[in-house]
Design a protein around this motif. Structure first.
Motif, PDB file in Angstrom:
ATOM      1  N   GLY A 110      29.690  47.073  45.128  1.00  0.00           N
ATOM      2  CA  GLY A 110      31.026  46.566  44.816  1.00  0.00           C
ATOM      3  C   GLY A 110      31.028  45.133  44.316  1.00  0.00           C
ATOM      4  N   ILE A 111      29.856  44.644  43.896  1.00  0.00           N
ATOM      5  CA  ILE A 111      29.776  43.294  43.318  1.00  0.00           C
ATOM      6  C   ILE A 111      30.200  43.372  41.857  1.00  0.00           C
ATOM      7  CG2 ILE A 111      28.225  41.398  42.695  1.00  0.00           C
ATOM      8  CD1 ILE A 111      26.488  42.230  45.111  1.00  0.00           C
ATOM      9  N   ALA A 112      31.169  42.581  41.473  1.00  0.00           N
ATOM     10  CA  ALA A 112      31.663  42.609  40.093  1.00  0.00           C
ATOM     11  C   ALA A 112      30.541  42.262  39.124  1.00  0.00           C
ATOM     12  CB  ALA A 112      32.816  41.626  39.932  1.00  0.00           C
ATOM     13  N   ARG A 113      30.340  43.123  38.134  1.00  0.00           N
ATOM     14  CA  ARG A 113      29.357  42.867  37.067  1.00  0.00           C
ATOM     15  C   ARG A 113      30.146  42.811  35.769  1.00  0.00           C
ATOM     16  NH1 ARG A 113      26.413  45.714  33.290  1.00  0.00           N
ATOM     17  NH2 ARG A 113      27.441  47.661  33.923  1.00  0.00           N
ATOM     18  N   VAL A 114      30.107  41.667  35.101  1.00  0.00           N
ATOM     19  CA  VAL A 114      30.996  41.440  33.958  1.00  0.00           C
ATOM     20  C   VAL A 114      30.201  41.010  32.731  1.00  0.00           C
ATOM     21  CG1 VAL A 114      32.975  40.141  33.090  1.00  0.00           C
ATOM     22  CG2 VAL A 114      32.867  40.779  35.508  1.00  0.00           C
ATOM     23  N   GLY A 115      30.350  41.766  31.674  1.00  0.00           N
ATOM     24  CA  GLY A 115      29.796  41.411  30.376  1.00  0.00           C
ATOM     25  C   GLY A 115      30.830  41.680  29.306  1.00  0.00           C
ATOM     26  N   VAL A 116      30.608  41.152  28.116  1.00  0.00           N
ATOM     27  CA  VAL A 116      31.532  41.334  26.999  1.00  0.00           C
ATOM     28  C   VAL A 116      30.716  41.633  25.746  1.00  0.00           C
ATOM     29  CG1 VAL A 116      33.352  40.294  25.602  1.00  0.00           C
ATOM     30  CG2 VAL A 116      33.139  39.677  28.005  1.00  0.00           C
ATOM     31  N   PRO A 117      31.013  42.722  25.032  1.00  0.00           N
ATOM     32  CA  PRO A 117      30.296  43.003  23.784  1.00  0.00           C
ATOM     33  C   PRO A 117      30.351  41.811  22.835  1.00  0.00           C
ATOM     34  CG  PRO A 117      31.642  44.886  24.411  1.00  0.00           C
ATOM     35  CD  PRO A 117      32.013  43.767  25.340  1.00  0.00           C
ATOM     36  N   GLY A 118      29.182  41.462  22.287  1.00  0.00           N
ATOM     37  CA  GLY A 118      29.127  40.354  21.341  1.00  0.00           C
ATOM     38  C   GLY A 118      28.954  38.995  21.977  1.00  0.00           C
ATOM     39  N   GLU A 120      26.961  36.570  25.315  1.00  0.00           N
ATOM     40  CA  GLU A 120      25.934  36.453  26.335  1.00  0.00           C
ATOM     41  C   GLU A 120      26.562  36.193  27.703  1.00  0.00           C
ATOM     42  OE1 GLU A 120      22.439  33.991  25.117  1.00  0.00           O
ATOM     43  OE2 GLU A 120      23.591  33.683  23.275  1.00  0.00           O
ATOM     44  N   ALA A 121      25.735  36.329  28.742  1.00  0.00           N
ATOM     45  CA  ALA A 121      26.198  35.993  30.094  1.00  0.00           C
ATOM     46  C   ALA A 121      26.651  34.540  30.156  1.00  0.00           C
ATOM     47  CB  ALA A 121      25.086  36.249  31.107  1.00  0.00           C
ATOM     48  N   ASP A 122      25.984  33.660  29.418  1.00  0.00           N
ATOM     49  CA  ASP A 122      26.388  32.248  29.380  1.00  0.00           C
ATOM     50  C   ASP A 122      27.859  32.108  28.991  1.00  0.00           C
ATOM     51  OD1 ASP A 122      23.734  31.785  29.871  1.00  0.00           O
ATOM     52  OD2 ASP A 122      23.424  30.419  28.183  1.00  0.00           O
ATOM     53  N   ASP A 123      28.297  32.954  28.062  1.00  0.00           N
ATOM     54  CA  ASP A 123      29.679  32.875  27.589  1.00  0.00           C
ATOM     55  C   ASP A 123      30.654  33.403  28.633  1.00  0.00           C
ATOM     56  OD1 ASP A 123      28.865  31.913  24.980  1.00  0.00           O
ATOM     57  OD2 ASP A 123      28.195  33.957  24.577  1.00  0.00           O
ATOM     58  N   VAL A 124      30.226  34.444  29.367  1.00  0.00           N
ATOM     59  CA  VAL A 124      31.042  34.942  30.475  1.00  0.00           C
ATOM     60  C   VAL A 124      31.194  33.833  31.519  1.00  0.00           C
ATOM     61  CG1 VAL A 124      31.190  36.644  32.332  1.00  0.00           C
ATOM     62  CG2 VAL A 124      30.307  37.324  30.079  1.00  0.00           C
ATOM     63  N   ILE A 125      30.082  33.166  31.816  1.00  0.00           N
ATOM     64  CA  ILE A 125      30.104  32.070  32.792  1.00  0.00           C
ATOM     65  C   ILE A 125      30.978  30.923  32.300  1.00  0.00           C
ATOM     66  CG2 ILE A 125      28.656  30.299  33.881  1.00  0.00           C
ATOM     67  CD1 ILE A 125      26.416  32.457  33.970  1.00  0.00           C
ATOM     68  N   GLY A 126      30.846  30.587  31.024  1.00  0.00           N
ATOM     69  CA  GLY A 126      31.668  29.516  30.459  1.00  0.00           C
ATOM     70  C   GLY A 126      33.152  29.831  30.525  1.00  0.00           C
ATOM     71  N   THR A 127      33.500  31.081  30.250  1.00  0.00           N
ATOM     72  CA  THR A 127      34.906  31.486  30.267  1.00  0.00           C
ATOM     73  C   THR A 127      35.461  31.512  31.684  1.00  0.00           C
ATOM     74  OG1 THR A 127      34.589  32.795  28.246  1.00  0.00           O
ATOM     75  CG2 THR A 127      36.511  33.329  29.605  1.00  0.00           C
ATOM     76  N   LEU A 128      34.696  32.068  32.627  1.00  0.00           N
ATOM     77  CA  LEU A 128      35.160  32.121  34.013  1.00  0.00           C
ATOM     78  C   LEU A 128      35.266  30.720  34.614  1.00  0.00           C
ATOM     79  CD1 LEU A 128      33.218  35.249  35.297  1.00  0.00           C
ATOM     80  CD2 LEU A 128      35.689  35.026  35.004  1.00  0.00           C
ATOM     81  N   THR A 129      34.327  29.853  34.266  1.00  0.00           N
ATOM     82  CA  THR A 129      34.381  28.478  34.751  1.00  0.00           C
ATOM     83  C   THR A 129      35.615  27.767  34.209  1.00  0.00           C
ATOM     84  OG1 THR A 129      31.972  28.354  34.937  1.00  0.00           O
ATOM     85  CG2 THR A 129      33.161  26.269  34.815  1.00  0.00           C
TER      86      THR A 129
END
Length: 310
Positions: A110-118, A120-129
């Motif tokens: 049940g740990i949220a795993r979040v990615g977005v097509p197009g 990187e994980a860095d961008d997911v981290i940047g957006t969530l931050t």
């Protein structure tokens, strides 16, 4: 409500190379990356007690928008060219086989795993931050072995990076003081500007020839940011040496596009998800089956304990 963002691939790569491959499933298949990642999650949850945790994912390890800007971006890590894509990353086969297991175990826990097509994980981290800062929903701990994410450090907003240079149990805690001590820059944004000037051979970024970390930090201290340095170059500011001005002029084409590559996205279109640390397994039956199939009893047990399930 503390938020912990995991640069998941960085952590499972580190686990793969740091945990003996003698750790195997009952079938004999290596599961060192799976167990190493789970043990990392358990340690982080126990030590830091985040309220929210997100396993940020590379849906695209080499996004087209970065390759379009600088074609050499990660080019040396392409194992296979595939028409219509930016290529397949070179990853050890033994690790590649463990990634689907990691996906299934995270889902069962049940740990949220979040990615977005197009992106990187860095961008997911940047957006969530960025969202956490805008909503005053920090503090934020970013766990990564990638220095690129130092650009997100922000003391005022409570954003720091846990960088496991010596291992996950003794990470460098990277805040603005650490950036000043180690790199001579005063902020996360200044780190991004320094990284742009310096370049990064591991990512295929050439940088400005002859401008290393120390020179870049000195110029940033003198002119404030990359835009200030370029303005000084164009105005003939006497604070720049003739050689520095020439090098910056010769690298102008690179400097115009490099920020798009170096700086993480702050507005990736994330899906809707629940970041809360789970209070119970999302799928107990699947978790039990995965635990038995892959011999994950001890590692899953540590996660269960860390999350307060038992």
């Amino acid at each position: 409500m503390s938020l912990m963002l995991l640069d998941t691939a960085s952590l499972y790569f580190r686990a793969f190379f740091g945990v003996p491959d003698s750790l195997r499933a009952p079938s004999g298949a290596p599961v060192n990356a799976v167990r190493g990642l789970l043990d990392t999650i358990a340690w982080l949850a126990t030590t830091h007690g985040p309220d929210r945790m997100v396993a940020c994912w590379d849906d695209d390890w080499r996004p087209a928008f970065r390759v379009d800007a600088i074609p050499s971006y990660k080019a040396h890590r392409v194992a296979q060219e595939v028409p219509g894509t930016t290529g397949i990353e070179e990853v050890p086969e033994v690790l590649l086989a463990q990634v689907p297991i990691i996906v299934e175990v995270l889902a069962a826990l049940g740990i949220a795993r979040v990615g977005v097509p197009g992106y990187e994980a860095d961008d997911v981290i940047g957006t969530l931050t960025t969202r956490a800062v805008e909503q005053n929903a920090g503090p934020v701990d970013i766990v990564t072995g990638d220095r690129d994410l130092f650009q997100l450090v922000d003391d005022a907003a409570g954003v720091r990076v846990l960088y496991p240079a010596r291992g996950i149990r003794d990470p460098d805690v990277v805040n603005e003081k650490r950036l000043a001590e180690r790199y001579g820059v005063a902020s996360g944004q200044a780190y991004a500007d320094m990284a742009t000037l310096r370049g990064d051979p591991s990512d295929g970024l050439p940088g400005v020839p002859g401008v290393g970390e120390k020179t870049a930090a000195k110029l940033l201290a003198q002119y404030g940011d990359l835009a200030g340095i370029l303005a000084a170059r164009d105005s003939g500011d006497k604070g720049l040496t003739t050689t520095q001005r020439r090098r910056l002029q010769e690298a102008d084409a690179y400097l115009q596009v490099a920020p798009v590559v170096v700086q993480v996205a702050r507005d990736a279109p994330l899906p809707v998800f629940d970041p809360a640390v789970p209070k119970a397994p999302a799928d107990p039956e699947a978790l039990a089956a995965l635990t038995a199939t892959w011999g994950l009893q001890s590692s899953v047990g540590r996660v269960r304990t860390a999350f307060g399930w038992e």
